[in-house]
Every structure is written in structure tokens, then in C-alpha cells.
Enzyme design. Structure first.
Site, PDB file in Angstrom:
ATOM      1  N   ASP A 125      16.129  30.906  44.176  1.00 32.04           N
ATOM      2  CA  ASP A 125      17.477  31.382  43.877  1.00 32.04           C
ATOM      3  C   ASP A 125      17.536  31.925  42.454  1.00 32.04           C
ATOM      4  OD1 ASP A 125      20.124  31.870  44.688  1.00 32.04           O
ATOM      5  OD2 ASP A 125      20.824  30.091  43.624  1.00 32.04           O
ATOM      6  N   TYR A 127      19.895  34.334  39.375  1.00 30.37           N
ATOM      7  CA  TYR A 127      21.109  34.143  38.564  1.00 30.37           C
ATOM      8  C   TYR A 127      21.443  35.502  37.947  1.00 30.37           C
ATOM      9  CZ  TYR A 127      23.817  31.233  35.172  1.00 30.37           C
ATOM     10  OH  TYR A 127      24.787  30.607  34.417  1.00 30.37           O
ATOM     11  N   HIS A 132      28.952  36.306  36.422  1.00 31.38           N
ATOM     12  CA  HIS A 132      28.785  34.912  36.848  1.00 31.38           C
ATOM     13  C   HIS A 132      28.100  34.104  35.747  1.00 31.38           C
ATOM     14  CE1 HIS A 132      28.008  31.393  39.295  1.00 31.38           C
ATOM     15  NE2 HIS A 132      26.725  31.485  39.017  1.00 31.38           N
ATOM     16  N   ARG A 141      28.981  25.492  28.687  1.00 27.67           N
ATOM     17  CA  ARG A 141      28.689  25.438  27.250  1.00 27.67           C
ATOM     18  C   ARG A 141      29.930  25.933  26.506  1.00 27.67           C
ATOM     19  NH1 ARG A 141      23.990  26.828  29.866  1.00 27.67           N
ATOM     20  NH2 ARG A 141      24.570  29.011  29.868  1.00 27.67           N
ATOM     21  N   GLU A 198      28.672  29.697  46.854  1.00 23.13           N
ATOM     22  CA  GLU A 198      28.244  30.807  45.995  1.00 23.13           C
ATOM     23  C   GLU A 198      27.980  32.017  46.883  1.00 23.13           C
ATOM     24  OE1 GLU A 198      24.978  29.629  43.427  1.00 23.13           O
ATOM     25  OE2 GLU A 198      26.391  28.792  41.979  1.00 23.13           O
ATOM     26  N   GLU A 200      26.245  35.255  47.683  1.00 25.51           N
ATOM     27  CA  GLU A 200      24.986  35.877  47.246  1.00 25.51           C
ATOM     28  C   GLU A 200      24.459  36.811  48.330  1.00 25.51           C
ATOM     29  OE1 GLU A 200      22.043  33.308  45.557  1.00 25.51           O
ATOM     30  OE2 GLU A 200      23.529  31.852  44.823  1.00 25.51           O
ATOM     31  N   ASP A 230      25.028  29.801  48.822  1.00 22.19           N
ATOM     32  CA  ASP A 230      24.282  28.735  48.143  1.00 22.19           C
ATOM     33  C   ASP A 230      25.271  27.618  47.799  1.00 22.19           C
ATOM     34  OD1 ASP A 230      22.472  27.282  46.605  1.00 22.19           O
ATOM     35  OD2 ASP A 230      22.794  28.524  44.824  1.00 22.19           O
ATOM     36  N   ARG A 234      29.172  21.016  42.062  1.00 22.09           N
ATOM     37  CA  ARG A 234      29.268  21.285  40.617  1.00 22.09           C
ATOM     38  C   ARG A 234      29.194  20.025  39.774  1.00 22.09           C
ATOM     39  NH1 ARG A 234      27.671  26.303  40.863  1.00 22.09           N
ATOM     40  NH2 ARG A 234      29.045  27.598  42.136  1.00 22.09           N
ATOM     41  N   GLN A 237      25.637  18.960  39.684  1.00 21.03           N
ATOM     42  CA  GLN A 237      24.931  19.955  38.859  1.00 21.03           C
ATOM     43  C   GLN A 237      25.153  19.702  37.355  1.00 21.03           C
ATOM     44  OE1 GLN A 237      26.187  23.935  39.857  1.00 21.03           O
ATOM     45  NE2 GLN A 237      24.760  24.944  38.480  1.00 21.03           N
ATOM     46  N   TYR A 241      21.548  19.043  35.451  1.00 22.59           N
ATOM     47  CA  TYR A 241      20.841  20.326  35.338  1.00 22.59           C
ATOM     48  C   TYR A 241      20.036  20.523  34.067  1.00 22.59           C
ATOM     49  CZ  TYR A 241      23.767  22.965  32.025  1.00 22.59           C
ATOM     50  OH  TYR A 241      24.377  23.440  30.907  1.00 22.59           O
ATOM     51  N   LYS A 250      22.007  21.736  44.645  1.00 23.86           N
ATOM     52  CA  LYS A 250      21.831  22.942  45.453  1.00 23.86           C
ATOM     53  C   LYS A 250      21.028  22.669  46.718  1.00 23.86           C
ATOM     54  CE  LYS A 250      23.214  25.850  42.074  1.00 23.86           C
ATOM     55  NZ  LYS A 250      24.128  26.985  42.226  1.00 23.86           N
ATOM     56  N   THR A 254      21.856  25.812  52.451  1.00 22.98           N
ATOM     57  CA  THR A 254      22.030  27.223  52.116  1.00 22.98           C
ATOM     58  C   THR A 254      22.273  27.928  53.437  1.00 22.98           C
ATOM     59  OG1 THR A 254      20.464  27.025  50.278  1.00 22.98           O
ATOM     60  CG2 THR A 254      20.942  29.252  51.064  1.00 22.98           C
ATOM     61  N   THR A 346      24.886  34.165  42.382  1.00 23.56           N
ATOM     62  CA  THR A 346      26.294  34.409  42.685  1.00 23.56           C
ATOM     63  C   THR A 346      26.731  35.762  42.153  1.00 23.56           C
ATOM     64  OG1 THR A 346      26.639  32.063  42.399  1.00 23.56           O
ATOM     65  CG2 THR A 346      28.608  33.439  42.434  1.00 23.56           C
ATOM     66  N   GLU A 360      34.449  29.508  39.359  1.00 19.36           N
ATOM     67  CA  GLU A 360      34.994  30.581  38.530  1.00 19.36           C
ATOM     68  C   GLU A 360      36.433  30.920  38.921  1.00 19.36           C
ATOM     69  OE1 GLU A 360      31.200  32.585  39.747  1.00 19.36           O
ATOM     70  OE2 GLU A 360      31.707  33.799  38.003  1.00 19.36           O
TER      71      GLU A 360
END
Ligand code: MN
Length: 419
Positions: A125, A127, A132, A141, A198, A200, A230, A234, A237, A241, A250, A254, A346, A360
Site C-alpha cells: 500500500d 501513500y 491525503h 503531527r 480509504e 484507493e 483499505d 485509526r 494506527q 505506527y 490495516k 482490504t 488514499t 479527513e
């Protein structure tokens, strides 16, 4: 490019996902018969195994369509893919002389069960959508450091699980996991409370590689595309992560759409990725447009309905094309295999209504969205059905993917020994 007319009249409807221009590859079964290869045409399925058994269509000395996967066809390579497409186009076109040979092998899609269309070798997968990556970075962050310093230089990815790839329609059970809510002193074990989707594009590798391949070679290795959800926990994660990336968040499932839309069918819809913000290293530069103009939408249907479309975006939003991702995947010398599945990452647009995940859309749960029923959602609830759709729009026809849907089942009980 305009509509190619078929004697299967439902394939000439401008709204069908499956005109003669498309000819996507799936695996289907009827009643208690064995699953086998089929091609969608309008609201029908052409039974490839049946045509092969009758000698109407021969690809090889031995049968290749009487199995529940397209891997054997993919293995035979691009020249075979092209001749198969040409033969099917001739058999199904409006002026085809041998319609009678196909008629016994046409079945209504409504009567068939669809299965995974190929054996998934391994799943990676990526990114690759800038919006996204920026949005997630802003939440996990801060907006100063939202985009990781490597992001504009390298297609970021992680190795996922092929074992939990399922076909549209399969129910998805809310995962259990280790959770540590913000402010909590210690983690606990329980059901995810922030289960998400997600949006994708899935890429299916149809040719193997040994050693590094160029972007152009990577593009030629791709057999086709599916829509891919996907599913992502959260809260699991956020806690797990760092520093090695997503793991159990994840791994639950899928979901992919049931029809492989071939690269050949999408060829008229090729487009260049967005302008580079910094120059890419030479190995990642594209020799031509290798992204696609594919409109995407996401529907959320709570128990009792109706559906609300919660996002609309386009594959064009990806910063890296599938060919660039696949090229990068081979730089270490990592061999790629027939049946490898790559998720694009995503796909989110710049506007609020074009974001490709609930994380999001609800901005981490701070701004819940409102459904047509008046209910609100920050993340998925038990009983919700999430449906992805996508199509490339031609003049009077569309190349569609069919739905990629899954309904959320309640989490399993936490066993006594895990409490
Ligand atoms: Mn993903």
C-alpha cells in the site's frame, strides 16, 4: 474514442459500467457450479470457460479460463492480453458474424456470484495523494511538519497483507486491538472506535520482474486496475505506527471491486500527474502520461438507508502514478510477481467534499459529517455499508469498475483471557 456498439444491447447504454470498450475480467459462479473466468458486457457475463470448452476462443493449448483466477492469462503477457481483447471485441461487436456461438455462454450478472478475480500474491500500500498525506500529517503531527521531508521525492509505501484481501460484498468485522486514547495513562485492549475506509485505486501486476525496472517497463507490466478500500482502524494506527508504520490497523481487510478493468480499456483516459513541486530523481521521471482520469465517489449507507455520497474526487489527484510506484518498488531488487496488488494510497482532493477517508472528512472526529438521514458520522458505525464507485467518462460511454462495497459487522467479544 467513441462507444463501440455491441449486439448485447445493454452494453450500449451510456450509463453502463461495462460497454464493449471495457471488457473487464472477473470470476463468477452460478448456483452450486464451480467459479470460473468471465467478462462483463452490459448487464451480462460472458462465460470464458464455456467459450473455451466449445472452441470458440482458444488462448493456449491447455484451458486457462476454467479456474477461479486470471493469473494464468496474466502470465502469458501483453501480446496475449491484446489478442484476447481483439478476439472478444470481434465476438461481441454489433456486426459480429458468430453471435450464436456466444449466446449459450451469456449469463445475467444479477444471477451470478462474483469472487476475487485473481490470486493475490502480495499486497503493498502506497501513500501517493498529496492532499491525503498533508491532511493526515496535520492531524497526526502538525501542519508545519505535515508533509514528511521525503514525500516529494519518493513514493512512500509499506508491505501489507494479501491474506485479508476480499471481494466487494464481503462483510468486514470491526477489529479488536490495542488502544491508547489521548490522555490515557496506559493502553487497553478492545474494539476499534475509529474504524475508517480509504478510497484507493488498486493496481494488478501482470508480469514478473527480476531486478530494477524503469517507469516505462513498470507501466507495461500492469494488467489492470480495481477500486480498493483499505479499511483502517485509526485508533490502533495512532498508537502503533511509529517507528515502523501501520501494522494491525490495516490488516483486518482490504476490499477490492470484482472486475479487473484492463490498462488497455483505460488507455484513452491517460493523463499526466500534477506538476512536480521539486524535480524527481531521473529514475522516477515519466516518459509519458501514466496516470488516469477516473472519477471516484464514496457512498455511506446506514442501516435502513438511504445512501449519502460523502466524497467525490478523481484518480488524477495522485502525485505518483502506479508506474512510478511500481518502478520504485523494484529499486532494491525486490522481485515482483504476477498477481501482486498495489494500493495507490488514499485519494483526496483539495476541497473538503473530495477527501478520501472519514479521518479527513470529519477532521479526526472534530467535525462530524451529516448524512441524508440526519445522523452524523465521525467514523464508521456497525451496520454501515461503504461503497466506492469509479468510472472514466468517454463520449457517450464510460469505463466503470462496478461497486466496491462492504458492510461493517460488530466486533467480536473480547475473550476472557484477553481482558
Ligand atoms: Mn491505504
Amino acid at each position: 474514442m467513441s462507444l463501440k456498439k455491441s449486439w448485447v444491447t445493454s452494453a450500449n447504454d451510456p450509463a453502463t459500467d461495462f460497454p464493449l470498450n471495457n471488457l473487464p475480467c472477473g470470476v463468477f459462479s452460478l448456483d452450486d457450479e464451480e467459479p470460473r473466468c468471465g467478462v462483463a458486457i452490459g448487464d451480462m457475463i460472458l462465460d470464458m470457460a464455456g467459450l473455451e470448452a466449445d472452441g470458440v476462443l482458444t488462448l493456449a493449448d491447455d484451458p486457462v479460463f476454467d479456474v477461479p483466477f486470471w493469473n494464468e492469462v496474466m502470465e502469458r503477457g501483453p501480446a496475449t492480453w491484446a489478442s484476447l481483447r481483439a478476439r472478444l471485441t470481434a465476438l461481441l461487436s454489433a456486426d459480429a458474424p458468430d453471435q450464436a456461438a456466444c449466446l449459450p455462454h451469456l449469463y445475467r450478472q444479477a444471477d451470478a456470484t462474483l469472487h476475487l478475480p485473481f490470486l493475490v500474491s502480495e499486497y503493498t500500500d502506497f501513500y501517493a495523494s498529496r492532499n491525503h498525506a498533508f491532511n493526515v500529517g496535520s492531524m497526526f503531527r502538525d501542519s508545519e511538519n505535515a508533509l514528511p521531508p521525503n514525500w516529494l521525492h519518493i513514493p512512500i509505501g509499506y508491505n501489507g497483507r494479501a491474506s485479508s484481501v476480499v471481494v466487494s460484498g464481503a462483510e468486514v468485522r470491526r477489529p479488536l486491538g490495542q488502544l491508547k486514547p489521548p490522555g490515557a495513562e496506559v493502553p487497553y485492549f478492545g474494539p476499534s472506535r475509529r474504524f475508517d475506509f480509504e478510497l484507493e485505486l488498486g493496481v494488478i501486476v501482470g508480469q514478473p520482474s527480476q531486478g530494477m525496472v524503469s517507469v516505462a517497463e513498470a507501466d507495461a507490466m500492469i494488467f489492470g486496475y480495481v477500486l480498493l478500500n483499505d479499511w483502517s482502524a485509526r485508533d490502533i494506527q495512532a498508537w502503533e505506527y511509529q517507528p515502523l508504520g501501520p501494522f494491525q490497523a490495516k490488516a483486518t481487510a482490504t476490499t477490492i471491486s470484482p472486475w479487473i478493468v484492463t490498462a488497455a480499456a483505460l488507455a484513452p483516459f491517460r493523463t499526466a500527474p500534477p506538476p512536480r513541486e521539486v524535480p524527481l530523481l531521473p529514475y522516477l521521471r515519466e516518459p509519458g502520461p501514466m496516470l488516469y482520469d477516473i472519477a471516484l465517489e464514496v457512498g455511506l449507507t446506514p442501516i435502513g438507508g438511504p445512501e449519502t455520497v460523502i466524497s467525490r474526487t478523481n484518480v488524477r489527484e495522485l502525485y505518483y502514478s502506479p508506474a512510478q510506484q511500481l518502478c520504485h518498488h523494484t529499486t532494491s531488487g525486490c522481485p515482483m510477481n504476477v498477481g501482486d496488488l498495489l494500493g495507490s494510497g488514499t485519494i483526496s482532493g483539495a476541497t473538503k467534499d473530495s477527501r478520501g477517508s472519514l479521518l479527513e472528512l470529519s477532521w479526526g472526529g472534530k467535525e462530524p459529517i451529516t448524512l441524508a438521514t440526519g445522523e452524523t458520522r465521525s467514523f464508521l458505525e456497525d451496520g454501515d455499508t461503504l461503497t466506492l464507485r469509479g468510472h472514466a467518462q468517454g463520449a457517450g460511454y464510460r469505463i466503470g469498475f462496478g461497486a466496491c462495497a462492504g458492510r461493517i459487522l460488530p466486533a467480536a467479544a473480547v475473550p476472557d483471557w484477553a481482558r
